[in-house]
Design a protein around this motif. Sequence first.
Motif, PDB file in Angstrom:
ATOM      1  N   ILE A  27      35.220  30.362  20.701  1.00 30.18           N
ATOM      2  CA  ILE A  27      35.202  31.770  20.276  1.00 30.18           C
ATOM      3  C   ILE A  27      33.827  32.107  19.679  1.00 30.18           C
ATOM      4  O   ILE A  27      33.242  33.149  19.986  1.00 30.18           O
ATOM      5  CB  ILE A  27      36.341  32.030  19.263  1.00 30.18           C
ATOM      6  N   ILE A  28      33.305  31.212  18.865  1.00 28.98           N
ATOM      7  CA  ILE A  28      31.991  31.436  18.241  1.00 28.98           C
ATOM      8  C   ILE A  28      30.878  31.315  19.295  1.00 28.98           C
ATOM      9  O   ILE A  28      29.974  32.154  19.370  1.00 28.98           O
ATOM     10  CB  ILE A  28      31.748  30.411  17.092  1.00 28.98           C
ATOM     11  N   LEU A  29      30.950  30.263  20.125  1.00 33.55           N
ATOM     12  CA  LEU A  29      29.908  30.053  21.139  1.00 33.55           C
ATOM     13  C   LEU A  29      29.855  31.201  22.140  1.00 33.55           C
ATOM     14  O   LEU A  29      28.773  31.624  22.550  1.00 33.55           O
ATOM     15  CB  LEU A  29      30.156  28.733  21.881  1.00 33.55           C
ATOM     16  N   PHE A  30      31.009  31.697  22.549  1.00 34.77           N
ATOM     17  CA  PHE A  30      31.061  32.794  23.525  1.00 34.77           C
ATOM     18  C   PHE A  30      30.284  34.001  22.996  1.00 34.77           C
ATOM     19  O   PHE A  30      29.499  34.618  23.723  1.00 34.77           O
ATOM     20  CB  PHE A  30      32.522  33.163  23.807  1.00 34.77           C
ATOM     21  N   THR A  31      30.487  34.305  21.724  1.00 33.18           N
ATOM     22  CA  THR A  31      29.781  35.445  21.137  1.00 33.18           C
ATOM     23  C   THR A  31      28.285  35.163  21.043  1.00 33.18           C
ATOM     24  O   THR A  31      27.467  35.986  21.461  1.00 33.18           O
ATOM     25  CB  THR A  31      30.350  35.744  19.736  1.00 33.18           C
ATOM     26  N   ILE A  32      27.926  34.000  20.512  1.00 28.91           N
ATOM     27  CA  ILE A  32      26.512  33.709  20.242  1.00 28.91           C
ATOM     28  C   ILE A  32      25.705  33.487  21.526  1.00 28.91           C
ATOM     29  O   ILE A  32      24.586  33.979  21.650  1.00 28.91           O
ATOM     30  CB  ILE A  32      26.400  32.476  19.303  1.00 28.91           C
ATOM     31  N   VAL A  33      26.288  32.783  22.475  1.00 28.84           N
ATOM     32  CA  VAL A  33      25.531  32.435  23.696  1.00 28.84           C
ATOM     33  C   VAL A  33      25.623  33.533  24.760  1.00 28.84           C
ATOM     34  O   VAL A  33      24.635  33.819  25.439  1.00 28.84           O
ATOM     35  CB  VAL A  33      26.038  31.090  24.273  1.00 28.84           C
ATOM     36  N   TYR A  34      26.788  34.168  24.904  1.00 32.16           N
ATOM     37  CA  TYR A  34      27.006  35.069  26.041  1.00 32.16           C
ATOM     38  C   TYR A  34      26.938  36.564  25.696  1.00 32.16           C
ATOM     39  O   TYR A  34      26.684  37.379  26.578  1.00 32.16           O
ATOM     40  CB  TYR A  34      28.369  34.796  26.685  1.00 32.16           C
ATOM     41  N   LEU A  35      27.213  36.914  24.459  1.00 33.21           N
ATOM     42  CA  LEU A  35      27.310  38.352  24.155  1.00 33.21           C
ATOM     43  C   LEU A  35      26.141  38.894  23.354  1.00 33.21           C
ATOM     44  O   LEU A  35      25.829  40.089  23.417  1.00 33.21           O
ATOM     45  CB  LEU A  35      28.618  38.637  23.403  1.00 33.21           C
ATOM     46  N   ILE A  36      25.510  38.022  22.555  1.00 35.73           N
ATOM     47  CA  ILE A  36      24.419  38.528  21.693  1.00 35.73           C
ATOM     48  C   ILE A  36      23.083  38.344  22.409  1.00 35.73           C
ATOM     49  O   ILE A  36      22.804  37.266  22.895  1.00 35.73           O
ATOM     50  CB  ILE A  36      24.426  37.805  20.328  1.00 35.73           C
TER      51      ILE A  36
ATOM     52  N   VAL B 161      31.902  46.032  23.544  1.00 36.50           N
ATOM     53  CA  VAL B 161      30.791  46.241  22.591  1.00 36.50           C
ATOM     54  C   VAL B 161      29.500  45.647  23.154  1.00 36.50           C
ATOM     55  O   VAL B 161      28.438  46.273  23.098  1.00 36.50           O
ATOM     56  CB  VAL B 161      31.121  45.601  21.216  1.00 36.50           C
ATOM     57  N   ALA B 162      29.607  44.441  23.736  1.00 37.80           N
ATOM     58  CA  ALA B 162      28.411  43.763  24.260  1.00 37.80           C
ATOM     59  C   ALA B 162      27.766  44.539  25.394  1.00 37.80           C
ATOM     60  O   ALA B 162      26.543  44.597  25.502  1.00 37.80           O
ATOM     61  CB  ALA B 162      28.784  42.358  24.723  1.00 37.80           C
ATOM     62  N   PHE B 163      28.589  45.158  26.237  1.00 36.07           N
ATOM     63  CA  PHE B 163      28.042  45.841  27.413  1.00 36.07           C
ATOM     64  C   PHE B 163      27.758  47.319  27.170  1.00 36.07           C
ATOM     65  O   PHE B 163      26.834  47.871  27.754  1.00 36.07           O
ATOM     66  CB  PHE B 163      29.000  45.698  28.605  1.00 36.07           C
ATOM     67  N   VAL B 164      28.557  47.964  26.333  1.00 35.14           N
ATOM     68  CA  VAL B 164      28.437  49.421  26.169  1.00 35.14           C
ATOM     69  C   VAL B 164      27.425  49.785  25.086  1.00 35.14           C
ATOM     70  O   VAL B 164      26.586  50.666  25.285  1.00 35.14           O
ATOM     71  CB  VAL B 164      29.824  50.044  25.852  1.00 35.14           C
ATOM     72  N   LEU B 165      27.503  49.105  23.935  1.00 34.44           N
ATOM     73  CA  LEU B 165      26.577  49.440  22.849  1.00 34.44           C
ATOM     74  C   LEU B 165      25.168  48.985  23.201  1.00 34.44           C
ATOM     75  O   LEU B 165      24.975  47.873  23.696  1.00 34.44           O
ATOM     76  CB  LEU B 165      27.007  48.766  21.541  1.00 34.44           C
ATOM     77  N   SER B 166      24.220  49.845  22.962  1.00 36.51           N
ATOM     78  CA  SER B 166      22.839  49.440  23.179  1.00 36.51           C
ATOM     79  C   SER B 166      22.420  48.517  22.028  1.00 36.51           C
ATOM     80  O   SER B 166      23.145  48.357  21.047  1.00 36.51           O
ATOM     81  CB  SER B 166      21.935  50.663  23.228  1.00 36.51           C
ATOM     82  N   ALA B 167      21.272  47.900  22.188  1.00 34.36           N
ATOM     83  CA  ALA B 167      20.809  46.928  21.184  1.00 34.36           C
ATOM     84  C   ALA B 167      20.487  47.634  19.862  1.00 34.36           C
ATOM     85  O   ALA B 167      19.335  47.925  19.562  1.00 34.36           O
ATOM     86  CB  ALA B 167      19.597  46.190  21.701  1.00 34.36           C
ATOM     87  N   SER B 168      21.504  47.932  19.116  1.00 29.49           N
ATOM     88  CA  SER B 168      21.312  48.579  17.816  1.00 29.49           C
ATOM     89  C   SER B 168      21.492  47.541  16.714  1.00 29.49           C
ATOM     90  O   SER B 168      21.899  46.411  16.959  1.00 29.49           O
ATOM     91  CB  SER B 168      22.327  49.706  17.634  1.00 29.49           C
TER      92      SER B 168
END
Lengths: 94, 197
Positions: free
Chosen positions: B188-197, A29-36
């Motif tokens: 689990i929370i930090l990975f999402t907030i810091v690395y994925l968002i 999701v992080a890599f494929v979905l664009s910033a929607s």
Amino acid sequence: MTTHSTQTQRPYMRVFGFLVLLTAVEVVVAFVLSASTAKVPLLVALAIAKAALVALYYMHLRFEGRLLRAIAVFPFMLSILVALPPAFDVLSRR
Amino acid sequence: MTHTAVAEHHATPTWEGITTLKFAWWLFLASEVMFFAGLIAAYIVLRAGSPTWPIVAEALNVPLVAGNTFILIVSSVTMVQAYAGIETGDQNKLRNMLIATAALGAIFLSIQGYEWSALLREGTTAQSSLFGATFYTLTGFHGLHVTGGVVGLIFVILKALRGGYTQAAHDGVELMGLYWHFVDVVWIILFTIVYLI
């Protein structure tokens, strides 16, 4: 307290499978979905689902009484209350 | 009061079958949740209010850290298997799974160290930007908690090797497990907030 039979029946490996699957979905999701607008809520929902699985099954909250569940849930609710005012503040500035 | 008397006192159930030690441990974990909640709330506010922020997928090594996340999740499985082992009186399973958990925790920290050193070489320091300051604060405090967990695990392993836990009395394993899983939940929370968002 839980009995020996319920301890051995706990689905530790199934939960592990779900955690790995959800982590893979997160990365996709992080890599494929664009910033929607759906991307951030989806990633947050996936993280909360993973955290809940660990808390419920590995920390055994699913099998504990109301007191421990309340102790565990209360700081999370308080955290949301802490985060909401700055979140609204940030959104109102946009 | 002798050590035995203290231990018996601590093991006395309060209500709902919870020992005072376990009750206190959950209160400690609740305070830890608030500690990380404060850090995460500060991160969100600083990031949202910052005019510039790097694209995290470019600034951070997400595939490497995704792998590290997998390692920490596996360590939670080995920890819960250690607990399941002593619940059935399986001393070998307890020892092997505890050692595996500590080893996985050490591997997680080593990979985090590698990630940090790579970022520092690239010039991302705690002083270089708001991004750097918040990144090192969040991942650093989590890393400190993992380090504390590995040290705690070493003590639990040493006691397990001496046969210090039994099917009837293994509070130390349960409390160690609760702490370790809490550290996993935070990541689990930090990975999402810091690395994925």
